[in-house]
Design a protein around this motif. Structure first.
Motif, PDB file in Angstrom:
ATOM      1  N   GLN A  11       0.814  -1.219   0.000  1.00  0.00           N
ATOM      2  CA  GLN A  11       0.000   0.000   0.000  1.00  0.00           C
ATOM      3  C   GLN A  11       0.848   1.270   0.000  1.00  0.00           C
ATOM      4  N   ARG A  12       1.936   1.273   0.729  1.00  0.00           N
ATOM      5  CA  ARG A  12       2.710   2.501   0.909  1.00  0.00           C
ATOM      6  C   ARG A  12       3.981   2.551   0.096  1.00  0.00           C
ATOM      7  N   GLY A  13       4.401   1.409  -0.450  1.00  0.00           N
ATOM      8  CA  GLY A  13       5.619   1.380  -1.247  1.00  0.00           C
ATOM      9  C   GLY A  13       6.888   1.545  -0.422  1.00  0.00           C
ATOM     10  N   VAL A  14       6.795   1.306   0.881  1.00  0.00           N
ATOM     11  CA  VAL A  14       7.945   1.425   1.771  1.00  0.00           C
ATOM     12  C   VAL A  14       8.432   0.022   2.117  1.00  0.00           C
ATOM     13  N   VAL A  15       9.690  -0.261   1.821  1.00  0.00           N
ATOM     14  CA  VAL A  15      10.273  -1.562   2.138  1.00  0.00           C
ATOM     15  C   VAL A  15      10.516  -1.627   3.649  1.00  0.00           C
ATOM     16  N   VAL A  16       9.992  -2.648   4.298  1.00  0.00           N
ATOM     17  CA  VAL A  16      10.225  -2.865   5.729  1.00  0.00           C
ATOM     18  C   VAL A  16      11.533  -3.647   5.839  1.00  0.00           C
ATOM     19  N   MET A  56       7.790   4.355  12.278  1.00  0.00           N
ATOM     20  CA  MET A  56       9.076   3.917  11.749  1.00  0.00           C
ATOM     21  C   MET A  56       9.746   5.013  10.919  1.00  0.00           C
ATOM     22  N   PRO A  57      11.024   5.336  11.218  1.00  0.00           N
ATOM     23  CA  PRO A  57      11.741   6.280  10.356  1.00  0.00           C
ATOM     24  C   PRO A  57      11.872   5.705   8.946  1.00  0.00           C
ATOM     25  N   VAL A  58      11.719   6.564   7.945  1.00  0.00           N
ATOM     26  CA  VAL A  58      11.793   6.125   6.555  1.00  0.00           C
ATOM     27  C   VAL A  58      12.925   6.870   5.860  1.00  0.00           C
ATOM     28  N   ILE A  59      13.795   6.100   5.239  1.00  0.00           N
ATOM     29  CA  ILE A  59      14.877   6.685   4.451  1.00  0.00           C
ATOM     30  C   ILE A  59      14.399   6.743   3.006  1.00  0.00           C
ATOM     31  N   HIS A  60      14.425   7.942   2.430  1.00  0.00           N
ATOM     32  CA  HIS A  60      14.024   8.144   1.037  1.00  0.00           C
ATOM     33  C   HIS A  60      15.290   8.460   0.248  1.00  0.00           C
ATOM     34  N   ILE A  61      15.627   7.584  -0.680  1.00  0.00           N
ATOM     35  CA  ILE A  61      16.837   7.743  -1.478  1.00  0.00           C
ATOM     36  C   ILE A  61      16.457   8.319  -2.837  1.00  0.00           C
ATOM     37  N   VAL A  62      17.084   9.431  -3.166  1.00  0.00           N
ATOM     38  CA  VAL A  62      16.855  10.078  -4.461  1.00  0.00           C
ATOM     39  C   VAL A  62      18.126   9.893  -5.276  1.00  0.00           C
ATOM     40  N   VAL A  63      18.027   9.133  -6.352  1.00  0.00           N
ATOM     41  CA  VAL A  63      19.177   8.870  -7.215  1.00  0.00           C
ATOM     42  C   VAL A  63      19.013   9.685  -8.488  1.00  0.00           C
ATOM     43  N   ILE A  64      20.068  10.418  -8.822  1.00  0.00           N
ATOM     44  CA  ILE A  64      20.075  11.257 -10.027  1.00  0.00           C
ATOM     45  C   ILE A  64      21.200  10.758 -10.939  1.00  0.00           C
ATOM     46  N   PRO A  65      20.958  10.384 -12.149  1.00  0.00           N
ATOM     47  CA  PRO A  65      19.646  10.246 -12.787  1.00  0.00           C
ATOM     48  C   PRO A  65      18.939   8.993 -12.272  1.00  0.00           C
ATOM     49  N   ALA A  66      17.634   9.085 -12.112  1.00  0.00           N
ATOM     50  CA  ALA A  66      16.869   7.981 -11.526  1.00  0.00           C
ATOM     51  C   ALA A  66      16.707   6.795 -12.475  1.00  0.00           C
ATOM     52  N   PRO A  67      16.158   7.000 -13.674  1.00  0.00           N
ATOM     53  CA  PRO A  67      16.051   5.830 -14.535  1.00  0.00           C
ATOM     54  C   PRO A  67      17.409   5.528 -15.146  1.00  0.00           C
ATOM     55  N   PRO A  68      17.767   4.313 -15.295  1.00  0.00           N
ATOM     56  CA  PRO A  68      17.033   3.131 -14.870  1.00  0.00           C
ATOM     57  C   PRO A  68      17.305   2.826 -13.392  1.00  0.00           C
ATOM     58  N   ARG A  69      16.496   1.933 -12.845  1.00  0.00           N
ATOM     59  CA  ARG A  69      16.715   1.509 -11.459  1.00  0.00           C
ATOM     60  C   ARG A  69      17.739   0.377 -11.441  1.00  0.00           C
ATOM     61  N   ASP A  70      18.932   0.691 -11.839  1.00  0.00           N
ATOM     62  CA  ASP A  70      19.998  -0.315 -11.908  1.00  0.00           C
ATOM     63  C   ASP A  70      20.989  -0.141 -10.762  1.00  0.00           C
ATOM     64  N   TYR A  71      20.570   0.520  -9.718  1.00  0.00           N
ATOM     65  CA  TYR A  71      21.453   0.726  -8.582  1.00  0.00           C
ATOM     66  C   TYR A  71      21.084  -0.232  -7.452  1.00  0.00           C
ATOM     67  N   THR A 106      13.561   0.280  -5.530  1.00  0.00           N
ATOM     68  CA  THR A 106      12.121   0.258  -5.756  1.00  0.00           C
ATOM     69  C   THR A 106      11.691   1.563  -6.412  1.00  0.00           C
ATOM     70  N   GLU A 107      10.462   1.590  -6.886  1.00  0.00           N
ATOM     71  CA  GLU A 107       9.962   2.793  -7.560  1.00  0.00           C
ATOM     72  C   GLU A 107      10.012   4.011  -6.644  1.00  0.00           C
ATOM     73  N   ARG A 108       9.573   3.859  -5.401  1.00  0.00           N
ATOM     74  CA  ARG A 108       9.578   4.988  -4.462  1.00  0.00           C
ATOM     75  C   ARG A 108      10.905   5.141  -3.739  1.00  0.00           C
ATOM     76  N   SER A 109      11.690   4.088  -3.709  1.00  0.00           N
ATOM     77  CA  SER A 109      13.001   4.088  -3.059  1.00  0.00           C
ATOM     78  C   SER A 109      12.907   4.574  -1.611  1.00  0.00           C
ATOM     79  N   GLU A 110      11.964   3.982  -0.865  1.00  0.00           N
ATOM     80  CA  GLU A 110      11.789   4.289   0.546  1.00  0.00           C
ATOM     81  C   GLU A 110      11.931   3.014   1.365  1.00  0.00           C
ATOM     82  N   TYR A 111      12.674   3.139   2.458  1.00  0.00           N
ATOM     83  CA  TYR A 111      13.025   1.983   3.271  1.00  0.00           C
ATOM     84  C   TYR A 111      12.811   2.312   4.741  1.00  0.00           C
TER      85      TYR A 111
END
Length: 157
Positions: free
Chosen positions: A50-55, A88-103, A115-120
């Motif tokens: 539902q939230r796109g946050v990896v536990v 729960m604290p959530v770490i949001h990772i912003v990768v530039i350039p984002a596409p592709p998700r090959d990181y 992940t699409e939202r890159s939140e953990y």
């Protein structure tokens, strides 16, 4: 052994379990999952979906550890787990350039898929968190600290 302990030992993400259960988790371990842990496991799956946050494993491990060490006399149940997820604290990772998700994302030494939202979601106890984001042929992006409620980490990769 609870599902949380099984997950910790097997190195699986909650969201990966349905895909990997047949190959990564021994049948004997699956048989030892108790009803309360199944409910907690299902709630963690719903939360991720539902939230796109990896536990993360750290969060699950600490929940299990504190549940086992509860000396308050009142059993901890699903409502307590949901409350912990909400705080729960959530770490949001912003990768530039984002596409592709090959990181690749590593949190406290454990690898997680991008992940699409890159939140953990991480350990809610005030503890040091180490994050490393890597992409082939690029220098790694590293962050280390005690995360805020919503910790943003920007990585130029």
């Amino acid at each position: 052994m609870s599902i949380l302990a099984v997950l910790l030992l097997s190195g699986m993400l909650i969201s990966d379990l349905p895909k990997r259960q047949g190959t990564s988790m021994p049948i004997s371990s699956r048989a030892l999952i108790d009803a309360e842990d199944k409910e907690i496991f299902a709630e963690a799956q719903r939360w991720e979906k539902q939230r796109g946050v990896v536990v993360t494993e750290d969060f699950l491990y600490n929940w299990y550890r504190f549940k086992q060490g509860n000396t308050l006399g009142t059993p901890w149940g699903i409502a307590d787990f949901v409350a912990a997820l909400q705080e729960m604290p959530v770490i949001h990772i912003v990768v530039i350039p984002a596409p592709p998700r090959d990181y690749e994302v590593r949190i406290n030494g454990k690898s997680y898929l991008a992940t699409e939202r890159s939140e953990y979601g991480v350990n809610p106890i005030f503890s040091l968190v180490e994050v490393e984001v890597t992409r082939k042929d690029k220098p790694p992006c590293r962050w280390k600290g005690i995360p805020e409620r919503k910790q943003k980490i920007s990585c130029n990769l």
